[in-house]
Design a protein around this motif. Structure first.
Motif, PDB file in Angstrom:
ATOM      1  N   ARG A 150      76.012  57.314  77.984  1.00 35.16           N
ATOM      2  CA  ARG A 150      76.482  56.467  76.885  1.00 35.16           C
ATOM      3  C   ARG A 150      75.938  57.024  75.574  1.00 35.16           C
ATOM      4  O   ARG A 150      74.730  57.201  75.413  1.00 35.16           O
ATOM      5  CB  ARG A 150      76.024  55.021  77.105  1.00 35.16           C
ATOM      6  CG  ARG A 150      76.566  54.024  76.091  1.00 35.16           C
ATOM      7  CD  ARG A 150      76.465  52.604  76.652  1.00 35.16           C
ATOM      8  NE  ARG A 150      75.147  52.345  77.214  1.00 35.16           N
ATOM      9  CZ  ARG A 150      74.121  51.872  76.511  1.00 35.16           C
ATOM     10  NH1 ARG A 150      74.251  51.618  75.230  1.00 35.16           N
ATOM     11  NH2 ARG A 150      72.953  51.636  77.102  1.00 35.16           N
ATOM     12  N   LEU A 151      76.858  57.301  74.655  1.00 36.93           N
ATOM     13  CA  LEU A 151      76.483  57.903  73.380  1.00 36.93           C
ATOM     14  C   LEU A 151      76.291  56.803  72.345  1.00 36.93           C
ATOM     15  O   LEU A 151      77.189  55.996  72.105  1.00 36.93           O
ATOM     16  CB  LEU A 151      77.568  58.881  72.918  1.00 36.93           C
ATOM     17  CG  LEU A 151      77.850  60.025  73.897  1.00 36.93           C
ATOM     18  CD1 LEU A 151      79.056  60.813  73.440  1.00 36.93           C
ATOM     19  CD2 LEU A 151      76.631  60.922  74.047  1.00 36.93           C
ATOM     20  N   GLN A 152      75.124  56.777  71.737  1.00 37.31           N
ATOM     21  CA  GLN A 152      74.837  55.762  70.744  1.00 37.31           C
ATOM     22  C   GLN A 152      73.909  56.365  69.700  1.00 37.31           C
ATOM     23  O   GLN A 152      73.160  57.296  69.986  1.00 37.31           O
ATOM     24  CB  GLN A 152      74.168  54.539  71.369  1.00 37.31           C
ATOM     25  CG  GLN A 152      72.941  54.879  72.186  1.00 37.31           C
ATOM     26  CD  GLN A 152      72.321  53.681  72.866  1.00 37.31           C
ATOM     27  OE1 GLN A 152      71.134  53.657  73.072  1.00 37.31           O
ATOM     28  NE2 GLN A 152      73.106  52.686  73.221  1.00 37.31           N
ATOM     29  N   GLY A 153      73.982  55.842  68.497  1.00 35.09           N
ATOM     30  CA  GLY A 153      73.124  56.398  67.455  1.00 35.09           C
ATOM     31  C   GLY A 153      73.178  55.593  66.185  1.00 35.09           C
ATOM     32  O   GLY A 153      73.792  54.528  66.120  1.00 35.09           O
ATOM     33  N   ASP A 154      72.533  56.112  65.150  1.00 36.69           N
ATOM     34  CA  ASP A 154      72.468  55.415  63.875  1.00 36.69           C
ATOM     35  C   ASP A 154      73.743  55.579  63.057  1.00 36.69           C
ATOM     36  O   ASP A 154      74.062  54.746  62.224  1.00 36.69           O
ATOM     37  CB  ASP A 154      71.296  55.954  63.049  1.00 36.69           C
ATOM     38  CG  ASP A 154      69.956  55.603  63.676  1.00 36.69           C
ATOM     39  OD1 ASP A 154      69.867  54.508  64.241  1.00 36.69           O
ATOM     40  OD2 ASP A 154      69.019  56.417  63.598  1.00 36.69           O
ATOM     41  N   ASN A 209      71.142  65.843  59.558  1.00 37.91           N
ATOM     42  CA  ASN A 209      69.890  65.623  60.288  1.00 37.91           C
ATOM     43  C   ASN A 209      69.939  64.408  61.203  1.00 37.91           C
ATOM     44  O   ASN A 209      68.896  63.963  61.683  1.00 37.91           O
ATOM     45  CB  ASN A 209      68.732  65.443  59.297  1.00 37.91           C
ATOM     46  CG  ASN A 209      68.542  66.630  58.390  1.00 37.91           C
ATOM     47  OD1 ASN A 209      68.759  67.767  58.795  1.00 37.91           O
ATOM     48  ND2 ASN A 209      68.146  66.388  57.143  1.00 37.91           N
ATOM     49  N   ALA A 210      71.148  63.871  61.454  1.00 40.43           N
ATOM     50  CA  ALA A 210      71.253  62.615  62.209  1.00 40.43           C
ATOM     51  C   ALA A 210      70.638  62.688  63.593  1.00 40.43           C
ATOM     52  O   ALA A 210      70.159  61.686  64.126  1.00 40.43           O
ATOM     53  CB  ALA A 210      72.715  62.182  62.308  1.00 40.43           C
ATOM     54  N   GLY A 211      70.638  63.884  64.193  1.00 46.12           N
ATOM     55  CA  GLY A 211      70.040  64.024  65.518  1.00 46.12           C
ATOM     56  C   GLY A 211      68.530  63.868  65.501  1.00 46.12           C
ATOM     57  O   GLY A 211      67.924  63.426  66.476  1.00 46.12           O
ATOM     58  N   ASP A 212      67.895  64.225  64.399  1.00 40.81           N
ATOM     59  CA  ASP A 212      66.446  64.105  64.238  1.00 40.81           C
ATOM     60  C   ASP A 212      66.164  63.736  62.785  1.00 40.81           C
ATOM     61  O   ASP A 212      65.651  64.541  61.997  1.00 40.81           O
ATOM     62  CB  ASP A 212      65.764  65.422  64.610  1.00 40.81           C
ATOM     63  CG  ASP A 212      64.233  65.327  64.584  1.00 40.81           C
ATOM     64  OD1 ASP A 212      63.714  64.191  64.663  1.00 40.81           O
ATOM     65  OD2 ASP A 212      63.576  66.380  64.469  1.00 40.81           O
TER      66      ASP A 212
END
Length: 298
Positions: A150-154, A209-212
């Motif tokens: 499941r892909l989730q993020g900011d 930089n969303a990944g880190d």
């Protein structure tokens, strides 16, 4: 994994030993969990898996000749984008226990929702004159399994593009713009597009930089999330067909709006919130801001 009854012989499951999928970042590998936090459409994925199998047993238990070639393949499906494609394929020859590694590189722009990873061992070529009880068609599945991520993020969970607003009708100094098109029945992936102004260095850096993300990036992403949630809700509430009893197709714009509404205004009716927005738009905006927890933990 659901057990499928196939119209031909297949080997027993203990002829295969499949390791878990791993997420590869540079030189570092980590076990793939059920969900990936901090993900967004700018973040590509590199996934790796090792599978061992006894080729002699695979062939004999399937009724295949000793020199029959088979393939180890990986296929991916993204529920958010409704896209599907081949991830990797490895030709398997020889006999005895053989180990092969699958490396799958996926573009973040192609993904969304839940990522389905199907691994399979299949017949490499069509076999003429094969017995009815043995597989004969190229691609016949001898073994398979499925894992999900499941892909989730900011960042908002829909496609985005970085463009120069000076070349558009949007205000040149704006940092981003959420474009919504189509009816509530249309697929969400084709109806939502977040445009980021390439001239706004702070915003473009935040998505890069969303990944880190750095602390500053988290603040920007949180502001974008809050603003896009507001725009989506205002757009939904302006549609007459957006009501509590409405039913929309899966992954449609309407279904996406309903899911977002339930997260932001749990337990409230659409009619009540629509009335509040009409008579007290400032309170509506403040409640939405509180619901998305702007600047908290992002």
């Amino acid at each position: 994994m659901n057990h499928r009854v196939l119209p031909y012989r297949v080997p027993r499951d203990d002829a295969f030993k499949a390791e878990s999928w791993r997420l590869v970042t540079g030189d570092v590998e980590a076990p793939m969990s059920d969900a990936l936090s901090g993900w967004d459409y700018q973040l590509d994925l590199h996934l790796r898996r090792t599978v061992s199998l006894d080729l002699d047993r695979v062939r004999s238990e399937s009724g295949l000749p000793d020199d029959c070639s088979v393939l180890l393949v990986a296929v991916w499906t993204a529920t958010g984008s409704n896209l599907r494609g081949p991830g990797c394929r490895v030709a398997l020859t020889g006999g005895g226990w053989t180990t092969a590694t699958l490396d799958v590189d996926l573009r973040g722009a192609d993904l969304g929702g839940t990522l389905l990873l199907d691994t399979a061992v299949v017949l490499a070529e069509r076999r003429e004159g094969a017995r009815p009880s043995s597989p004969r068609r190229a691609g016949s599945v001898l073994w398979s399994d499925r894992k999900t991520l499941r892909l989730q993020g900011d960042a908002p969970m829909f496609p985005m593009a970085v463009i120069d607003f000076a070349l558009t009708s949007f205000p040149e100094a704006a940092a981003w713009h959420l474009q919504i098109s189509g009816t509530l029945e249309n697929a969400a992936m084709g109806s939502l597009l977040l445009l980021v102004n390439e001239k706004n260095a702070v915003t473009t850096a935040a998505f890069t930089n969303a990944g880190d993300p750095r602390p500053t990036d988290r603040i920007v992403l949180s502001a974008v999330y809050a603003d896009t949630a507001r725009v989506m809700m205002e757009h939904a509430l302006a549609q007459d067909e957006f009501v509590d009893e409405a039913e929309f197709p899966d992954d449609s714009l309407g279904a996406t709006f309903l899911a977002l509404f339930d997260r932001i205004f749990p337990g409230r009716s659409i009619a009540d919130v629509r009335l509040q927005r009409a008579h007290s738009p400032s309170l509506f905006a403040s409640e939405l801001q509180a619901a998305v927890k702007i600047f908290e933990g992002r």
